[in-house]
Design a protein around this motif. Structure first.
Motif, PDB file in Angstrom:
ATOM      1  N   GLU A 249       0.834  -1.210   0.000  1.00 16.97           N
ATOM      2  CA  GLU A 249       0.000   0.000   0.000  1.00 16.97           C
ATOM      3  C   GLU A 249       0.873   1.267   0.000  1.00 16.97           C
ATOM      4  O   GLU A 249       0.572   2.251  -0.664  1.00 16.97           O
ATOM      5  CB  GLU A 249      -0.890  -0.061   1.257  1.00 16.97           C
ATOM      6  N   ALA A 250       1.981   1.211   0.733  1.00 14.92           N
ATOM      7  CA  ALA A 250       2.861   2.381   0.847  1.00 14.92           C
ATOM      8  C   ALA A 250       3.771   2.544  -0.376  1.00 14.92           C
ATOM      9  O   ALA A 250       4.460   3.551  -0.497  1.00 14.92           O
ATOM     10  CB  ALA A 250       3.707   2.261   2.111  1.00 14.92           C
TER      11      ALA A 250
ATOM     12  N   GLU B 256       3.453   3.790   8.282  1.00 13.37           N
ATOM     13  CA  GLU B 256       3.196   5.204   7.924  1.00 13.37           C
ATOM     14  C   GLU B 256       4.516   5.918   7.632  1.00 13.37           C
ATOM     15  O   GLU B 256       4.613   6.736   6.723  1.00 13.37           O
ATOM     16  CB  GLU B 256       2.511   5.994   9.051  1.00 13.37           C
TER      17      GLU B 256
ATOM     18  N   ALA C  66       5.798   4.957   4.314  1.00  8.19           N
ATOM     19  CA  ALA C  66       5.104   5.660   3.227  1.00  8.19           C
ATOM     20  C   ALA C  66       5.746   7.037   3.007  1.00  8.19           C
ATOM     21  O   ALA C  66       5.906   7.487   1.863  1.00  8.19           O
ATOM     22  CB  ALA C  66       3.619   5.794   3.539  1.00  8.19           C
TER      23      ALA C  66
END
Ligand code: PEP
Ligand code: MN
Length: 348
Positions: free
Chosen positions: A119-120, A317, A320
């Motif tokens: 996803e990142a 996070e 990312a």
């Protein structure tokens, strides 16, 4: 020593020269460049009859290879090598990001981390199943069960998988599950292992030894190349110095030095290079700015609970953010991140 063919030499003319050369007790390595073909002569070349070959109309010149590593050298292969992996290319214009936990700890941890790194923006998943730990009492990895979990993560995410192989007798097993074989820093001079991965068809990620010189790293790469596997990616992961503020010292110099000496792709691992998550993103940026072809980053969904290397693992996070910053650097230097869409594998 190498025979540089004339620019217009045809394939059959190259074959003719190779045919003659092997009669003189040397091994040959053919490097077909865009402009011309170079025939590397490997082994003891002291009695090689250069004059005989210089008389051939298709031979331009014969020159020594000045480096101790031969097939890995840019002299023999002036253009960058590209190592393909599942539609991704190491060593081309695109920068590759490998990410995942230090160790595969259990199914939930690995699958959640794999989904998060995808996803990142990660392109390849990492995770150790066989772990080379300094202490015999530390978590040693899940072994084959870890490989099964990695293979399942590939099914779920579509990300190719790189994982470490520690012993020659493990190569077949690890190669059944992984897309790329990692040779760790502690194994860089395990010559039997280098031989075994050299006989495998899988791409190899070769990490620099803790106290290995650049020359020793390239000689280790030469072992793999000379056993027939040319899909080698080198990885700088920090070296031992007197400095104790960080786990290792990132040898950023190694990137341009390696790029000059070898045609092989070079990536950097900012996690083991620093040992502290706070420094990982800065060093990732520096590596790409210095010309690295990619990064390998440790990411964990819950670093505080990690069974290995939690202190240097990024939360998803923060990873990312690293990807976003690295993307900006790639654009500033005229490169880009891998553009392949990573879709779920086709189910049949
Ligand atoms: C790893 O990548 O998890 C690892 C053990 O790295 P190194 O071999 O560079 O210490
Ligand atoms: Mn680790």
């Amino acid at each position: 020593m190498m025979i540089v063919m004339k620019a217009n030499a045809t394939q059959s003319e190259v074959e003719e020269v190779v045919h003659r050369a092997v009669k003189h007790n040397v091994q040959v390595h053919i490097s077909q460049g865009e402009e011309r073909t170079i025939i590397g002569l490997l082994g003891d070349v002291r009695t090689f009859p250069q004059h005989e070959f210089l008389q051939l109309p298709t031979v331009d010149r014969i020159v020594p290879i000045s480096r101790p590593f031969k097939i890995a050298s840019r002299e023999i292969h002036p253009e960058d090598s590209v190592v393909p992996l599942d539609g991704i290319q190491f060593g081309g214009p695109e920068v590759v990001i490998i990410a995942g936990p230090c160790s595969v700890e259990n199914r939930t941890q690995l699958i959640e981390t794999a989904l998060a790194v995808k996803e990142a923006g990660a392109h390849i998943l990492r995770g150790g199943a066989f772990k080379p730990r300094t202490s015999p009492y530390s978590f040693q990895g899940l072994g084959e069960e870890g490989l099964e979990i990695l293979a399942e993560a590939r099914e779920i995410t579509g990300l190719a998988v790189v994982t470490e192989v520690m012993a020659p007798e493990q190569v077949d097993l690890v190669a059944r599950y992984a897309d790329m074989l990692q040779v760790g820093a502690r194994s860089m001079q395990n010559y039997n292992l280098l031989h075994a991965v050299g006989e495998s068809q899988k791409p190899v990620l070769l990490k620099r030894g803790l106290s290995a010189s650049i020359n020793e790293l390239l000689m280790a790469g030469e072992y793999i190349l000379s056993h027939g596997n040319e899909k080698v990616v080198l990885c700088e992961r920090g070296i031992r110095t007197f400095e104790t503020a960080t786990r290792n010292t990132t040898d950023i110099n190694a990137i341009p030095v390696l790029k000059e000496l070898t045609h092989l792709p070079v990536i950097l691992d900012p996690s083991h290079s620093t040992g502290h998550w706070q420094y990982v993103t800065a060093i990732a940026r520096a590596a790409i700015a210095a010309g690295a072809d990619g990064l390998m980053v440790e990411v964990h969904i819950d670093p505080a609970e990690a069974l290995s290397d939690g202190a240097q693992s990024l939360k998803p996070e923060r990873f990312a953010e690293l990807v976003a910053q690295v993307k900006a650097i790639t654009e500033a230097i005229g490169r880009r991140l891998v553009s392949k869409e990573i879709n779920l594998p086709v189910q049949d």
